[in-house]
Design a protein around this motif. Structure first.
Motif, PDB file in Angstrom:
ATOM      1  N   THR A   1      24.244  -5.977  10.034  1.00 53.40           N
ATOM      2  CA  THR A   1      25.462  -5.571  10.729  1.00 53.40           C
ATOM      3  C   THR A   1      25.046  -5.093  12.111  1.00 53.40           C
ATOM      4  OG1 THR A   1      25.352  -3.248  10.016  1.00 53.40           O
ATOM      5  CG2 THR A   1      26.428  -4.814   8.515  1.00 53.40           C
ATOM      6  N   ARG A   2      25.981  -4.477  12.838  1.00 54.57           N
ATOM      7  CA  ARG A   2      25.656  -4.033  14.190  1.00 54.57           C
ATOM      8  C   ARG A   2      24.671  -2.868  14.203  1.00 54.57           C
ATOM      9  NH1 ARG A   2      28.707  -6.121  18.190  1.00 54.57           N
ATOM     10  NH2 ARG A   2      28.244  -4.370  19.561  1.00 54.57           N
ATOM     11  N   ASP A   3      24.533  -2.155  13.095  1.00 53.81           N
ATOM     12  CA  ASP A   3      23.607  -1.020  13.086  1.00 53.81           C
ATOM     13  C   ASP A   3      22.699  -0.997  11.860  1.00 53.81           C
ATOM     14  OD1 ASP A   3      25.489  -0.420  11.216  1.00 53.81           O
ATOM     15  OD2 ASP A   3      26.020   1.556  12.019  1.00 53.81           O
ATOM     16  N   THR A   4      22.549  -2.137  11.186  1.00 56.17           N
ATOM     17  CA  THR A   4      21.597  -2.226  10.075  1.00 56.17           C
ATOM     18  C   THR A   4      20.844  -3.549  10.161  1.00 56.17           C
ATOM     19  OG1 THR A   4      23.182  -3.260   8.547  1.00 56.17           O
ATOM     20  CG2 THR A   4      23.066  -0.841   8.552  1.00 56.17           C
ATOM     21  N   ALA A   5      19.644  -3.564   9.604  1.00 56.56           N
ATOM     22  CA  ALA A   5      18.827  -4.778   9.652  1.00 56.56           C
ATOM     23  C   ALA A   5      17.776  -4.732   8.551  1.00 56.56           C
ATOM     24  CB  ALA A   5      18.154  -4.917  11.016  1.00 56.56           C
ATOM     25  N   LEU A   6      17.216  -5.894   8.256  1.00 52.78           N
ATOM     26  CA  LEU A   6      16.069  -5.985   7.374  1.00 52.78           C
ATOM     27  C   LEU A   6      14.822  -6.242   8.212  1.00 52.78           C
ATOM     28  CD1 LEU A   6      17.198  -8.272   4.391  1.00 52.78           C
ATOM     29  CD2 LEU A   6      17.112  -5.775   4.476  1.00 52.78           C
ATOM     30  N   LYS A   7      13.759  -5.526   7.911  1.00 56.18           N
ATOM     31  CA  LYS A   7      12.433  -5.850   8.450  1.00 56.18           C
ATOM     32  C   LYS A   7      11.704  -6.540   7.308  1.00 56.18           C
ATOM     33  CE  LYS A   7       9.509  -2.488   9.425  1.00 56.18           C
ATOM     34  NZ  LYS A   7       8.140  -2.539   8.848  1.00 56.18           N
ATOM     35  N   LEU A   8      11.596  -7.863   7.389  1.00 59.94           N
ATOM     36  CA  LEU A   8      11.139  -8.663   6.257  1.00 59.94           C
ATOM     37  C   LEU A   8       9.857  -9.404   6.595  1.00 59.94           C
ATOM     38  CD1 LEU A   8      12.192  -9.419   3.374  1.00 59.94           C
ATOM     39  CD2 LEU A   8      13.119 -11.501   4.419  1.00 59.94           C
ATOM     40  N   THR A   9       8.902  -9.362   5.682  1.00 67.14           N
ATOM     41  CA  THR A   9       7.665 -10.119   5.860  1.00 67.14           C
ATOM     42  C   THR A   9       7.958 -11.598   5.680  1.00 67.14           C
ATOM     43  OG1 THR A   9       6.324  -8.270   5.044  1.00 67.14           O
ATOM     44  CG2 THR A   9       5.317 -10.464   5.005  1.00 67.14           C
ATOM     45  N   THR A  10       7.711 -12.393   6.726  1.00 67.21           N
ATOM     46  CA  THR A  10       8.081 -13.805   6.710  1.00 67.21           C
ATOM     47  C   THR A  10       6.897 -14.743   6.902  1.00 67.21           C
ATOM     48  OG1 THR A  10       8.592 -13.667   9.074  1.00 67.21           O
ATOM     49  CG2 THR A  10      10.434 -13.372   7.536  1.00 67.21           C
ATOM     50  N   ALA A  11       5.722 -14.217   7.248  1.00 70.40           N
ATOM     51  CA  ALA A  11       4.585 -15.112   7.494  1.00 70.40           C
ATOM     52  C   ALA A  11       3.290 -14.321   7.442  1.00 70.40           C
ATOM     53  CB  ALA A  11       4.725 -15.797   8.859  1.00 70.40           C
ATOM     54  N   ARG A  12       2.181 -15.055   7.367  1.00 69.20           N
ATOM     55  CA  ARG A  12       0.842 -14.497   7.522  1.00 69.20           C
ATOM     56  C   ARG A  12       0.270 -15.034   8.836  1.00 69.20           C
ATOM     57  NH1 ARG A  12      -1.480 -13.298   2.095  1.00 69.20           N
ATOM     58  NH2 ARG A  12       0.023 -13.948   0.505  1.00 69.20           N
ATOM     59  N   TYR A  13      -0.658 -14.296   9.423  1.00 69.79           N
ATOM     60  CA  TYR A  13      -1.306 -14.837  10.608  1.00 69.79           C
ATOM     61  C   TYR A  13      -2.797 -15.031  10.338  1.00 69.79           C
ATOM     62  CZ  TYR A  13      -2.821 -10.076  11.894  1.00 69.79           C
ATOM     63  OH  TYR A  13      -3.392  -8.837  11.904  1.00 69.79           O
ATOM     64  N   PHE A  14      -3.406 -15.942  11.119  1.00 65.86           N
ATOM     65  CA  PHE A  14      -4.793 -16.327  10.919  1.00 65.86           C
ATOM     66  C   PHE A  14      -5.519 -16.345  12.261  1.00 65.86           C
ATOM     67  CE2 PHE A  14      -2.321 -17.937   7.458  1.00 65.86           C
ATOM     68  CZ  PHE A  14      -3.130 -17.817   6.335  1.00 65.86           C
ATOM     69  N   THR A  15      -6.787 -15.966  12.257  1.00 62.99           N
ATOM     70  CA  THR A  15      -7.601 -15.964  13.462  1.00 62.99           C
ATOM     71  C   THR A  15      -7.940 -17.404  13.857  1.00 62.99           C
ATOM     72  OG1 THR A  15      -9.752 -15.919  12.361  1.00 62.99           O
ATOM     73  CG2 THR A  15      -8.619 -13.798  12.650  1.00 62.99           C
ATOM     74  N   PRO A  16      -8.501 -17.628  15.043  1.00 62.00           N
ATOM     75  CA  PRO A  16      -8.822 -19.000  15.473  1.00 62.00           C
ATOM     76  C   PRO A  16      -9.701 -19.761  14.482  1.00 62.00           C
ATOM     77  CG  PRO A  16      -8.996 -17.519  17.327  1.00 62.00           C
ATOM     78  CD  PRO A  16      -8.749 -16.650  16.131  1.00 62.00           C
ATOM     79  N   ALA A  17     -10.565 -19.060  13.756  1.00 61.87           N
ATOM     80  CA  ALA A  17     -11.437 -19.721  12.782  1.00 61.87           C
ATOM     81  C   ALA A  17     -10.751 -19.936  11.440  1.00 61.87           C
ATOM     82  CB  ALA A  17     -12.715 -18.899  12.587  1.00 61.87           C
ATOM     83  N   GLY A  18      -9.452 -19.611  11.368  1.00 58.21           N
ATOM     84  CA  GLY A  18      -8.702 -19.829  10.140  1.00 58.21           C
ATOM     85  C   GLY A  18      -8.818 -18.708   9.132  1.00 58.21           C
ATOM     86  N   LYS A  19      -9.300 -17.547   9.564  1.00 55.85           N
ATOM     87  CA  LYS A  19      -9.485 -16.420   8.655  1.00 55.85           C
ATOM     88  C   LYS A  19      -8.240 -15.550   8.611  1.00 55.85           C
ATOM     89  CE  LYS A  19     -12.043 -12.080   8.187  1.00 55.85           C
ATOM     90  NZ  LYS A  19     -13.004 -11.163   8.838  1.00 55.85           N
ATOM     91  N   SER A  20      -7.817 -15.197   7.399  1.00 54.50           N
ATOM     92  CA  SER A  20      -6.752 -14.220   7.233  1.00 54.50           C
ATOM     93  C   SER A  20      -7.374 -12.837   7.166  1.00 54.50           C
ATOM     94  CB  SER A  20      -5.963 -14.492   5.942  1.00 54.50           C
ATOM     95  OG  SER A  20      -5.088 -13.408   5.664  1.00 54.50           O
ATOM     96  N   VAL A  21      -6.825 -11.895   7.921  1.00 53.01           N
ATOM     97  CA  VAL A  21      -7.367 -10.535   7.888  1.00 53.01           C
ATOM     98  C   VAL A  21      -6.692  -9.694   6.813  1.00 53.01           C
ATOM     99  CG1 VAL A  21      -7.900 -10.630  10.348  1.00 53.01           C
ATOM    100  CG2 VAL A  21      -5.768  -9.583   9.597  1.00 53.01           C
ATOM    101  N   GLN A  22      -5.740 -10.280   6.078  1.00 55.17           N
ATOM    102  CA  GLN A  22      -5.034  -9.534   5.047  1.00 55.17           C
ATOM    103  C   GLN A  22      -6.022  -8.958   4.032  1.00 55.17           C
ATOM    104  OE1 GLN A  22      -1.975  -8.660   5.014  1.00 55.17           O
ATOM    105  NE2 GLN A  22      -1.884  -7.741   2.980  1.00 55.17           N
ATOM    106  N   GLU A  23      -5.929  -7.671   3.814  1.00 54.84           N
ATOM    107  CA  GLU A  23      -6.810  -6.881   2.935  1.00 54.84           C
ATOM    108  C   GLU A  23      -8.173  -6.623   3.570  1.00 54.84           C
ATOM    109  OE1 GLU A  23      -6.431  -7.091  -1.561  1.00 54.84           O
ATOM    110  OE2 GLU A  23      -6.293  -9.183  -0.985  1.00 54.84           O
TER     111      GLU A  23
END
Length: 445
Positions: free
Chosen positions: A332-354
């Motif tokens: 709405t005009r004053d509510t929103a979801l902050k939702l995890t929609t993707a993972r990111y990866f370094t140039p070498a294809g490494k995920s830093v997750q965890e």
């Protein structure tokens, strides 16, 4: 809050995109979810009819929404007016208070980090501390928004915090005088030997341009050729993905900076050098990037990009390990979801997750007198309840290697203080640059 303010506050959310929640999208609910919605409605009816006290509909619906998002990961959340206002004041960079970044953990207010130069930091508050009372009132099990609201207040007024710190037998009181918190995303200083230090405290708007200006300022201050540069990303919780790309682009002239991969087609994106800034700064200058357990998200994107391209030596401690992207979805005009929609990866294809970014040279913060005690309770992404699992299925042993003692680092905090060393990690980085030839430490030719 107006929708414009909502859009403005989006700049502090990692990889923010404003995507309207359309009725067409809502219509794509899996037909098999019907029985589950029936359970939800039946639960609502039973509570309304039989709970010992009358319950407000808003409380029940908010609880259901919070429960859904909490079951996903620690970073997805429902944001209403107060939460969005907090984001807005942070990006505006001016409010009266203590200067703390906090979360609610198992009913307790836990400090992620005090802002540099803030009243809280000057009073000795540290990352990992728990606040149990405010002016003698117990806040354990209470509401985070209420606690944050009480800690804010007019400049010059004081509040007494009761703090529990790992390694101490009993809680202790600290009185902090509120001040105007002017968040300064980028600061710089020229050290002896014509070595520059650029500190990035957060990735809010224009950080890339601010770092470029800081570099120009250092060159003007220097008495001759610059001999080295330290980029300090310690205790930087992240922020805008665009600014992480811009900052990385300053030091790279080609190649991938980061890739973002999500389930939806529009959430898979590639970011390359030369997309923001043409050319690179400090081209022939040795570069060290400092990170620690508080370096998260956008900070890890920068460190990962410069490490994979061998443009910088990464020094310090293993980073936080937040490799996910959040998108702000207005409801709405004053509510929103902050939702995890993707993972990111370094140039070498490494995920830093965890796992986070592992430094090339591990340097503990020996100038912290509570280092050994606090290290046992240090919080990273892998410690958060419900965190996303790294797709590479990292072994626990791989995450424990940074706890091993290094025989090179045996000085105590008291011994360092006697030598006039207040920040051992920065001191070690500067000494490394001073005793190393310009061509030996990650300079781009």
């Amino acid at each position: 809050m107006k929708f414009a303010a909502l859009a403005r506050s989006a700049a502090l959310v990692t990889a923010v995109a404003l995507i309207p929640a359309t009725t067409a999208g809502m219509a794509q609910v899996d037909g098999r979810a019907g029985p589950e919605f029936a359970k939800l409605f039946a639960t609502y009816q039973q509570i309304k009819a039989n709970y010992v006290e009358d319950v407000d509909d808003e409380k029940l619906i908010r609880g259901a929404i919070d429960g859904m998002l909490a079951s996903l990961d620690p970073h997805s959340a429902y944001l209403d007016g107060s939460d969005l206002e907090r984001l807005t004041t942070m990006i505006d960079g001016n409010y009266s208070g203590l200067g703390l970044s906090v979360i609610m953990e198992d009913g307790a207010v836990k400090i992620i980090s005090p802002f540099r130069g803030s009243p809280a930091e000057k009073a000795g508050i540290k990352a990992g501390d728990y606040i149990t009372h405010l002016d003698g009132d117990l806040i354990y099990g209470g509401d985070l928004d209420e606690a944050v609201s009480r800690m804010r207040g007019p400049e010059g007024t004081s509040i007494r915090l009761t703090v529990f710190r790992a390694g101490r037998d009993e809680p202790f009181d600290v009185t902090v005088t509120r001040g105007v918190i002017e968040l300064e995303p980028v600061t710089h200083k020229l050290e002896s030997g014509n070595i520059g230090v650029i500190t990035v405290n957060e990735f809010s708007r224009d950080v890339g341009a601010d770092v470029f200006s800081a570099w120009q300022g250092l060159r003007k201050e220097a008495t001759g050729r610059m001999n080295g540069l330290v980029l300090d990303l310690r205790s930087n919780p992240g922020g805008s993905l665009d600014e992480a790309v811009a900052l990385s682009d300053l030091f790279l002239d080609k190649g991938r900076i980061v890739s973002q991969r999500g389930r939806a087609r529009g959430e898979t994106l590639l970011y390359d050098a030369e997309s923001v800034f043409r050319g690179e700064i400090a081209r022939d200058i040795p570069l060290i990037v400092l990170i620690d357990a508080g370096s998260a998200s956008a900070s890890e994107i920068v460190a990962g990009a410069l490490q994979d391209h061998r443009r910088a030596v990464i020094m310090g401690e293993r980073s936080f390990g937040k490799g996910s992207v959040q998108t702000l979805l207005p409801l709405t005009r004053d509510t929103a979801l902050k939702l995890t929609t993707a993972r990111y990866f370094t140039p070498a294809g490494k995920s830093v997750q965890e796992g986070g970014i592992t430094p090339d040279i591990k340097v503990p913060q020996l100038s912290d007198p509570d280092l050994e005690k606090r290290a046992k309770f240090q919080l990273r992404e892998s410690d958060l309840r419900g965190h996303l699992v790294n797709e590479l299925e990292l072994e626990d042993e791989a995450l424990e290697t940074d706890k091993a003692d290094d025989p090179r680092f045996k000085l105590t905090a008291a011994e360092l203080e006697a030598q006039g060393v207040e920040d051992f990690q920065l001191h070690y980085a500067l000494q490394t640059l001073r005793r190393t030839s310009p061509n030996a430490v990650a300079s781009r030719k």
